[in-house]
Design a protein around this motif. Structure first.
Motif, PDB file in Angstrom:
ATOM      1  N   SER A  83      -2.491  15.076 -10.075  1.00  0.00           N
ATOM      2  CA  SER A  83      -2.035  15.430 -11.417  1.00  0.00           C
ATOM      3  C   SER A  83      -0.514  15.539 -11.505  1.00  0.00           C
ATOM      4  N   MET A  84       0.139  15.947 -10.431  1.00  0.00           N
ATOM      5  CA  MET A  84       1.575  16.237 -10.487  1.00  0.00           C
ATOM      6  C   MET A  84       2.457  15.054 -10.107  1.00  0.00           C
ATOM      7  N   THR A  85       1.871  13.951  -9.694  1.00  0.00           N
ATOM      8  CA  THR A  85       2.675  12.787  -9.304  1.00  0.00           C
ATOM      9  C   THR A  85       2.145  11.544 -10.001  1.00  0.00           C
ATOM     10  N   ASN A  86       3.069  10.710 -10.457  1.00  0.00           N
ATOM     11  CA  ASN A  86       2.683   9.408 -10.992  1.00  0.00           C
ATOM     12  C   ASN A  86       3.519   8.283 -10.402  1.00  0.00           C
ATOM     13  N   ARG A  87       4.387   8.622  -9.465  1.00  0.00           N
ATOM     14  CA  ARG A  87       5.164   7.606  -8.764  1.00  0.00           C
ATOM     15  C   ARG A  87       4.541   7.382  -7.393  1.00  0.00           C
ATOM     16  N   PRO A  88       4.303   6.131  -6.998  1.00  0.00           N
ATOM     17  CA  PRO A  88       3.653   5.858  -5.714  1.00  0.00           C
ATOM     18  C   PRO A  88       4.384   6.461  -4.519  1.00  0.00           C
ATOM     19  N   GLU A  89       5.712   6.523  -4.574  1.00  0.00           N
ATOM     20  CA  GLU A  89       6.461   7.028  -3.420  1.00  0.00           C
ATOM     21  C   GLU A  89       6.330   8.535  -3.232  1.00  0.00           C
ATOM     22  N   MET A  90       5.741   9.258  -4.205  1.00  0.00           N
ATOM     23  CA  MET A  90       5.569  10.701  -4.081  1.00  0.00           C
ATOM     24  C   MET A  90       4.118  11.103  -3.858  1.00  0.00           C
ATOM     25  N   ASN A 147       4.460  12.200   3.048  1.00  0.00           N
ATOM     26  CA  ASN A 147       4.391  13.180   1.961  1.00  0.00           C
ATOM     27  C   ASN A 147       3.338  14.250   2.246  1.00  0.00           C
ATOM     28  N   SER A 148       2.185  13.839   2.749  1.00  0.00           N
ATOM     29  CA  SER A 148       1.145  14.814   3.088  1.00  0.00           C
ATOM     30  C   SER A 148       1.618  15.773   4.169  1.00  0.00           C
ATOM     31  N   LEU A 149       2.338  15.228   5.160  1.00  0.00           N
ATOM     32  CA  LEU A 149       2.849  16.069   6.240  1.00  0.00           C
ATOM     33  C   LEU A 149       3.859  17.083   5.713  1.00  0.00           C
ATOM     34  N   GLN A 197       0.813  -1.211   0.000  1.00  0.00           N
ATOM     35  CA  GLN A 197       0.000   0.000   0.000  1.00  0.00           C
ATOM     36  C   GLN A 197       0.853   1.271   0.000  1.00  0.00           C
ATOM     37  N   GLY A 198       1.975   1.264   0.718  1.00  0.00           N
ATOM     38  CA  GLY A 198       2.819   2.454   0.784  1.00  0.00           C
ATOM     39  C   GLY A 198       2.146   3.619   1.482  1.00  0.00           C
ATOM     40  N   PHE A 199       1.255   3.327   2.437  1.00  0.00           N
ATOM     41  CA  PHE A 199       0.485   4.400   3.063  1.00  0.00           C
ATOM     42  C   PHE A 199       1.331   5.210   4.041  1.00  0.00           C
ATOM     43  N   THR A 200       2.323   4.586   4.673  1.00  0.00           N
ATOM     44  CA  THR A 200       3.177   5.326   5.601  1.00  0.00           C
ATOM     45  C   THR A 200       3.918   6.441   4.874  1.00  0.00           C
ATOM     46  N   ILE A 214       7.838  17.422 -12.226  1.00  0.00           N
ATOM     47  CA  ILE A 214       6.876  16.351 -11.979  1.00  0.00           C
ATOM     48  C   ILE A 214       7.476  15.363 -10.979  1.00  0.00           C
ATOM     49  N   ASN A 215       6.641  14.855 -10.073  1.00  0.00           N
ATOM     50  CA  ASN A 215       7.068  13.933  -9.016  1.00  0.00           C
ATOM     51  C   ASN A 215       8.064  14.583  -8.056  1.00  0.00           C
ATOM     52  N   THR A 216       7.824  15.861  -7.731  1.00  0.00           N
ATOM     53  CA  THR A 216       8.616  16.559  -6.726  1.00  0.00           C
ATOM     54  C   THR A 216       7.670  17.231  -5.732  1.00  0.00           C
TER      55      THR A 216
END
Length: 290
Positions: A228-235, A85-87, A77-80, A148-150
């Motif tokens: 829209s600005m991210t397509n990598r799960p880790e971001m 990222n949200s923080l 899931q990569g929720f952590t 993108i992805n930053t």
């Protein structure tokens, strides 16, 4: 004697009417609170059900299960990372918006210059544009400059909406503070900048704190820009990660995991408001009476 009896009857009637109004007020408040909390309660109850019981309609889960929370923090899931990222995005957006808004709002409230009202109107007007109208141009721009992805691809657009709100709130707050505060400080030998830093900022703390809470909540809940600005799960941020949860099979919707994630995303905001509710109320009501 008749007059006294009539007056007593009227007083008794008014007292009874007052009691009924008080009861109706409590009933009305309870109904509003129940209406507002019902979705969160159902989300909490659903998150505590087993996957096989997810469509159960009972008000209390039986049995109580934490399997949705355990699956939530699984490696797939990569929720952590999404919470982190949200923080980062919400925290940086709030800090930068407050720094810029505090100086801007003070200038708008205290300094006299041409077109001040027009500038303030334009500032608040920028926050009225729908997010969907700027996503495509920003996506093209950020693709060209490699953003993108930053984090900055999410922070900068979020500030475009958080900053006008912060400026508007703080401008109103600074206007309600008496000019004599700076004058007294400058008579004592402070420069205008020292008066602002040592006198105005401490007194404006309730308003600044309230603005910070509102800004943080808006940035924490932002979805379309992060999607829209991210397509990598880790971001991805938490709202985006929740929307992309997958079930055990292709056609299964993980309602339980989504409910558990919703609870975990909501709890920090609820705790923050409960802990600092006095400061929030003080900031919202400061300057209301002179």
């Amino acid at each position: 004697m008749t007059t006294t009896t009539a007056m007593t009857t009227r007083a008794t009637t008014r007292a009874a009417a007052g009691k009924w109004r008080g009861r109706l007020l409590y009933v009305g408040v309870a109904a509003v609170v129940a209406y507002c909390l019902a979705p969160f309660y159902w989300m909490l109850v659903s998150s505590l059900r087993r996957t096989s019981d997810i469509f159960d309609t009972s008000l209390v889960p039986s049995p109580v299960s934490f399997e949705n929370y355990r699956s939530l923090f699984g490696a797939s899931q990569g929720f952590t990372r999404a919470l982190l990222n949200s923080l980062v995005v919400a925290g940086v957006t709030t800090v930068l918006a407050l720094l810029l808004a505090t100086f801007t709002a003070y200038a708008m409230a205290r300094l006299e210059f041409r077109f001040k009202r027009l500038i303030l109107t334009l500032i608040i007007a920028t926050s009225m544009f729908p997010v969907v109208s700027i996503v495509v141009p920003l996506l093209k721009l950020f693709t060209d400059i490699g953003w993108i992805n930053t984090y900055q691809s999410m922070i900068v657009p979020s500030m475009s909406f958080a900053l006008p709100l912060a400026v508007w709130n703080l401008t109103t707050f600074f206007r309600q503070m008496p000019d004599e505060l700076e004058h007294a400080a400058m008579v004592d030998g402070c420069t205008r900048g020292q008066a602002f830093r040592k006198v105005i900022i401490p007194l404006a703390a309730p308003g600044i704190f309230t603005t910070a809470i509102i800004t943080f909540i808006a940035a924490w809940n932002e979805f379309l820009i992060a999607l829209s600005m991210t397509n990598r799960p880790e971001m991805q941020t938490a709202p985006v990660a929740i929307s992309k949860f997958t079930g055990a099979t292709t056609y299964e919707t993980p309602f339980g995991s989504q409910m558990a994630a919703g609870v975990l995303v909501t709890i920090p905001l609820v705790v923050m408001v409960l802990l600092f509710q006095r400061r929030i109320v003080a900031g919202l009501t400061a300057g209301a009476a002179k």
